[in-house]
Design a protein around this motif. Sequence first.
Motif, PDB file in Angstrom:
ATOM      1  N   SER A   4       4.298  -5.702  39.882  1.00 38.98           N
ATOM      2  CA  SER A   4       5.195  -5.351  38.537  1.00 38.98           C
ATOM      3  C   SER A   4       6.256  -6.330  38.423  1.00 38.98           C
ATOM      4  O   SER A   4       6.672  -7.016  37.350  1.00 38.98           O
ATOM      5  CB  SER A   4       5.683  -3.970  38.571  1.00 38.98           C
ATOM      6  OG  SER A   4       4.735  -3.247  38.341  1.00 38.98           O
ATOM      7  N   ARG A  55      10.736  -3.587  29.605  1.00 42.72           N
ATOM      8  CA  ARG A  55       9.876  -2.590  30.300  1.00 42.72           C
ATOM      9  C   ARG A  55       8.560  -3.281  30.130  1.00 42.72           C
ATOM     10  O   ARG A  55       8.145  -3.851  29.164  1.00 42.72           O
ATOM     11  CB  ARG A  55       9.921  -1.290  30.003  1.00 42.72           C
ATOM     12  CG  ARG A  55      11.265  -0.685  29.933  1.00 42.72           C
ATOM     13  CD  ARG A  55      11.357   0.842  29.479  1.00 42.72           C
ATOM     14  NE  ARG A  55      12.441   1.478  29.399  1.00 42.72           N
ATOM     15  CZ  ARG A  55      13.102   2.362  30.443  1.00 42.72           C
ATOM     16  NH1 ARG A  55      12.495   2.605  31.368  1.00 42.72           N
ATOM     17  NH2 ARG A  55      14.374   2.759  30.343  1.00 42.72           N
ATOM     18  N   LYS A 114       5.817  -1.580  30.287  1.00 41.09           N
ATOM     19  CA  LYS A 114       5.207  -0.610  29.137  1.00 41.09           C
ATOM     20  C   LYS A 114       6.384   0.170  28.822  1.00 41.09           C
ATOM     21  O   LYS A 114       7.318   0.521  29.447  1.00 41.09           O
ATOM     22  CB  LYS A 114       4.184   0.206  30.029  1.00 41.09           C
ATOM     23  CG  LYS A 114       3.041  -0.906  30.401  1.00 41.09           C
ATOM     24  CD  LYS A 114       1.944   0.292  31.033  1.00 41.09           C
ATOM     25  CE  LYS A 114       2.549   0.709  32.441  1.00 41.09           C
ATOM     26  NZ  LYS A 114       1.683   1.480  33.593  1.00 41.09           N
ATOM     27  N   ASP A 144       6.477   3.490  28.526  1.00 43.22           N
ATOM     28  CA  ASP A 144       6.949   4.432  29.103  1.00 43.22           C
ATOM     29  C   ASP A 144       7.313   4.244  30.721  1.00 43.22           C
ATOM     30  O   ASP A 144       7.149   5.044  31.378  1.00 43.22           O
ATOM     31  CB  ASP A 144       5.838   5.583  29.199  1.00 43.22           C
ATOM     32  CG  ASP A 144       4.408   4.911  29.808  1.00 43.22           C
ATOM     33  OD1 ASP A 144       4.288   3.522  29.750  1.00 43.22           O
ATOM     34  OD2 ASP A 144       3.594   5.823  29.968  1.00 43.22           O
ATOM     35  N   SER A 145       7.364   3.034  31.115  1.00 44.21           N
ATOM     36  CA  SER A 145       7.627   2.706  32.330  1.00 44.21           C
ATOM     37  C   SER A 145       8.960   3.385  32.915  1.00 44.21           C
ATOM     38  O   SER A 145       9.958   3.331  32.081  1.00 44.21           O
ATOM     39  CB  SER A 145       7.748   1.168  32.431  1.00 44.21           C
ATOM     40  OG  SER A 145       8.047   0.599  33.783  1.00 44.21           O
ATOM     41  N   SER A 151      11.281  -5.719  24.741  1.00 44.54           N
ATOM     42  CA  SER A 151       9.999  -6.306  25.302  1.00 44.54           C
ATOM     43  C   SER A 151       9.723  -7.718  25.229  1.00 44.54           C
ATOM     44  O   SER A 151       9.897  -8.360  24.231  1.00 44.54           O
ATOM     45  CB  SER A 151       8.526  -5.419  25.098  1.00 44.54           C
ATOM     46  OG  SER A 151       8.364  -5.730  23.759  1.00 44.54           O
TER      47      SER A 151
END
Length: 183
Positions: free
Chosen positions: A36, A83, A85, A87-88, A182
């Motif tokens: 990540s 982020r 994603k 929902d990260s 993002s």
Amino acid sequence: MSVDSGRSHLVACACGQVVFEAAGVPILTTVCDCASCREAGRRIEALPGAAPVLDADGGTSFVLHRKDRVRCTRGGAQLKEYRLKPDSPTRRVVATCCHSAMFLEFNKGHWLSLYRNRIPGAPPVEMRVMTGDRPDGAPLDGNVPAYATHSVAFMWRLFAAWFAMGLRTPRGIDGTKIEGGSP
């Protein structure tokens, strides 16, 4: 901001418009090799004119500080979160003026991982973590201990800092509004 030690670090974006002060002794200085951090580093470095994020060997160097000891002293309105994603639980915060990665934050964490390359005279790296995520055959600098995941020493230092904070988790950096996005 109450601090045990008079030592502090200035954390500045590449152009100097965004500045944080991190007071006291850091929790830990580390290089993270997780997939990540490497992916986020590549995405942030792809932003126009972005300052470097990844080290020469592909890891990401951080200086971990207690959240209650970090404050934005200039340019907070120029911060934007990214982020991997939507929902990260992890967000990386970048100064939009020059696309410098400033810090990484876990939603429920009591610490901030400040990008080490944003701190002039940053303390030396103490350990590497998440080396199990490194690409096969990628060489490691043998000058610091390296761990396939998060080491017991890493987790102990985080817990000790949390205990010193009275087991509370501050809600972010004082007075700083950060917009989302993002890369």
